[in-house]
Write a protein that holds these residues in place. Structure first.
Motif, short mmCIF file in Angstrom:
data_model
loop_
_atom_site.label_atom_id
_atom_site.label_comp_id
_atom_site.label_asym_id
_atom_site.label_seq_id
_atom_site.Cartn_x
_atom_site.Cartn_y
_atom_site.Cartn_z
N LEU A 21 0.84 -1.19 0.00
CA LEU A 21 0.00 0.00 0.00
C LEU A 21 0.87 1.24 0.00
O LEU A 21 2.02 1.22 0.44
N SER A 22 0.29 2.28 -0.54
CA SER A 22 1.00 3.54 -0.61
C SER A 22 -0.01 4.67 -0.48
O SER A 22 -1.14 4.57 -0.95
N PHE A 23 0.40 5.72 0.20
CA PHE A 23 -0.46 6.89 0.35
C PHE A 23 0.44 8.07 0.71
O PHE A 23 1.65 7.90 0.91
N ALA A 24 -0.14 9.25 0.77
CA ALA A 24 0.66 10.44 1.07
C ALA A 24 -0.11 11.35 2.01
O ALA A 24 -1.34 11.34 2.03
N PHE A 25 0.61 12.10 2.79
CA PHE A 25 -0.05 13.08 3.65
C PHE A 25 0.84 14.30 3.83
O PHE A 25 2.05 14.23 3.69
N VAL A 45 -3.48 -1.27 -8.35
CA VAL A 45 -4.49 -0.23 -8.56
C VAL A 45 -4.08 1.01 -7.78
O VAL A 45 -3.77 0.93 -6.59
N THR A 46 -4.07 2.14 -8.48
CA THR A 46 -3.83 3.41 -7.81
C THR A 46 -5.02 4.32 -8.09
O THR A 46 -5.46 4.44 -9.22
N VAL A 47 -5.55 4.91 -7.05
CA VAL A 47 -6.65 5.86 -7.19
C VAL A 47 -6.11 7.22 -6.79
O VAL A 47 -5.48 7.38 -5.75
N ASN A 48 -6.38 8.20 -7.65
CA ASN A 48 -5.86 9.53 -7.41
C ASN A 48 -6.96 10.54 -7.68
O ASN A 48 -7.64 10.46 -8.70
N THR A 49 -7.18 11.46 -6.77
CA THR A 49 -8.18 12.49 -7.00
C THR A 49 -7.68 13.83 -6.47
O THR A 49 -6.95 13.89 -5.49
N LYS A 50 -8.07 14.87 -7.17
CA LYS A 50 -7.69 16.21 -6.72
C LYS A 50 -8.80 16.85 -5.90
O LYS A 50 -8.73 18.01 -5.54
N MET A 51 -9.86 16.12 -5.66
CA MET A 51 -10.98 16.67 -4.88
C MET A 51 -10.50 17.05 -3.48
O MET A 51 -9.56 16.49 -2.95
N THR A 52 -11.20 18.00 -2.90
CA THR A 52 -10.88 18.36 -1.53
C THR A 52 -11.85 17.67 -0.59
O THR A 52 -12.88 17.13 -1.03
N ASN A 53 -11.55 17.71 0.69
CA ASN A 53 -12.41 17.09 1.72
C ASN A 53 -12.63 15.60 1.47
O ASN A 53 -13.72 15.10 1.72
N VAL A 54 -11.63 14.93 0.97
CA VAL A 54 -11.80 13.50 0.75
C VAL A 54 -11.68 12.78 2.09
O VAL A 54 -10.67 12.92 2.79
N SER A 55 -12.72 12.06 2.46
CA SER A 55 -12.66 11.37 3.75
C SER A 55 -12.46 9.87 3.59
O SER A 55 -12.09 9.19 4.54
N ALA A 56 -12.73 9.35 2.40
CA ALA A 56 -12.51 7.93 2.20
C ALA A 56 -12.37 7.61 0.72
O ALA A 56 -12.97 8.29 -0.13
N GLU A 112 -9.82 5.08 4.94
CA GLU A 112 -10.35 6.27 5.59
C GLU A 112 -9.20 7.26 5.74
O GLU A 112 -8.17 6.93 6.32
N LEU A 113 -9.42 8.45 5.22
CA LEU A 113 -8.33 9.42 5.18
C LEU A 113 -8.58 10.58 6.14
O LEU A 113 -9.68 11.13 6.19
N ALA A 114 -7.53 10.93 6.89
CA ALA A 114 -7.61 12.11 7.75
C ALA A 114 -7.52 13.36 6.88
O ALA A 114 -7.20 13.29 5.69
N ALA A 115 -7.79 14.51 7.49
CA ALA A 115 -7.84 15.77 6.73
C ALA A 115 -6.53 16.07 6.02
O ALA A 115 -6.54 16.66 4.94
N ASN A 116 -5.40 15.67 6.60
CA ASN A 116 -4.11 16.01 5.97
C ASN A 116 -3.62 14.94 4.99
O ASN A 116 -2.55 15.08 4.41
N ALA A 117 -4.39 13.87 4.83
CA ALA A 117 -3.97 12.85 3.87
C ALA A 117 -4.32 13.30 2.46
O ALA A 117 -5.34 13.94 2.23
N LYS A 118 -3.46 12.95 1.51
CA LYS A 118 -3.70 13.30 0.11
C LYS A 118 -4.68 12.29 -0.51
O LYS A 118 -4.79 11.16 -0.03
N GLY A 119 -5.32 12.72 -1.56
CA GLY A 119 -6.30 11.84 -2.20
C GLY A 119 -5.67 10.82 -3.14
O GLY A 119 -6.06 10.71 -4.30
N THR A 120 -4.69 10.11 -2.65
CA THR A 120 -3.99 9.12 -3.47
C THR A 120 -3.76 7.86 -2.64
O THR A 120 -3.19 7.95 -1.56
N VAL A 121 -4.22 6.74 -3.13
CA VAL A 121 -3.87 5.48 -2.47
C VAL A 121 -3.53 4.45 -3.55
O VAL A 121 -4.08 4.47 -4.64
N SER A 122 -2.61 3.57 -3.21
CA SER A 122 -2.27 2.46 -4.09
C SER A 122 -2.32 1.18 -3.31
O SER A 122 -1.96 1.15 -2.14
N THR A 123 -2.72 0.13 -3.98
CA THR A 123 -2.60 -1.19 -3.39
C THR A 123 -2.66 -2.21 -4.52
O THR A 123 -2.65 -1.84 -5.70
#
Lengths: 104, 154
Positions: free
Chosen positions: A72-76, B79-90, B107-118
């Motif tokens: 997994l990968s993510f950024a903050f 799979v990588t999901v990437n979004t530029k939307m703001t207020n992404v919570s999940a 589930e993403l905290a407020a400071n997490a970027k809208g990008t996840v890979s797995t």
């Protein structure tokens, strides 16, 4: 359990990118043992939590459809070099592991 | 009169049973954060309802899914999901035609970027659906992935 997590956190600006590899069988519970014909019981990670500075940044909930030895990968944002990032997982059998890495 | 109240009683209890079956009243949802009902769900709609409480979603062009066009091995599909939307919570990743479509939810905290890979398993050729929860609403994007060897059998 010996350490099952390999984690790396790289900084660019104030954004840290975390990449992690976990060693885990991620059994779906649908596969059959070829010798006995019995189903292999499900064994997969259900939750992965990543903390930075005492706060949860990402809390992932996984099903059995995540691949074996998950990546997994993510950024903050809001990180700086030298910060500690902590990653922990719990599977459906209650096993767990935790690892920490310094942001570089 | 008795018959009527008996009928009412059975109807009410069957409604509860349906709700439990759909994962709405799943006791694990209350006890643990892991949404059992959503992961047990057999359809995209049920999985979304179990996870986010609603399956209403809007297709969005602001979500990018990076996944191979053809996956030779369905057991390991990056799979990588990437979004530029703001207020992404999940961000949830759904393999639509898997037996249990929901693969992962982040589930993403407020400071997490809208990008996840797995990396996920896919049983056959299907759409990978990325569901982004932003500002309490669900947005989706999909990408077809051809799978030559399924990754769910043995």
């Amino acid at each position: 359990m010996a350490n099952s997590i390999r984690i790396r956190a790289q900084i660019s600006g104030d954004t840290a990118t975390v990449k992690a590899l976990i060693t885990h069988p991620m059994e779906t519970g649908q596969r059959k043992d070829k010798k006995t014909g019995n189903k292999i019981p499900a064994h997969f990670i259900q939750e992965v939590k990543c903390e930075h500075g005492g706060k949860v940044v990402v809390n992932a909930q996984w099903g059995a459809a995540v691949s074996k030895n998950p990546y997994l990968s993510f950024a903050f944002s809001g990180a700086k070099a030298g910060d500690t990032v902590k990653l922990s997982w719990v599977d459906n059998k209650g096993e767990s592991d935790t690892a920490e890495a310094k942001v570089k | 009169m008795k018959r009527r109240s008996f009928l009412k009683g059975t109807m009410a209890s069957s409604a509860v049973a349906v709700a439990v079956g759909a994962g709405l009243l799943n006791p694990r949802n209350v006890l643990a954060a892991w949404p059992q009902g959503a992961f047990d769900a057999k359809s995209f709609q049920d999985a979304m309802t179990g996870l986010f409480g609603s399956a209403d979603n809007t297709a969005s062009g602001d979500i990018q899914i990076k996944a191979p066009d053809i996956a030779e091995n369905g057991a390991v599909v990056p799979v990588t999901v990437n979004t530029k939307m703001t207020n992404v919570s999940a961000i949830a990743i759904v393999a639509e035609k898997n037996g249990q479509p929901l693969a992962a939810n982040f589930e993403l905290a407020a400071n997490a970027k809208g990008t996840v890979s797995t990396r996920i398993k896919m049983g056959k050729t299907m759409d990978v659906v990325a569901v982004v929860k932003s500002g309490g609403k669900l947005y989706t994007a999909r990408k077809n992935v051809k799978v030559t060897i399924g990754g769910c059998g043995g």
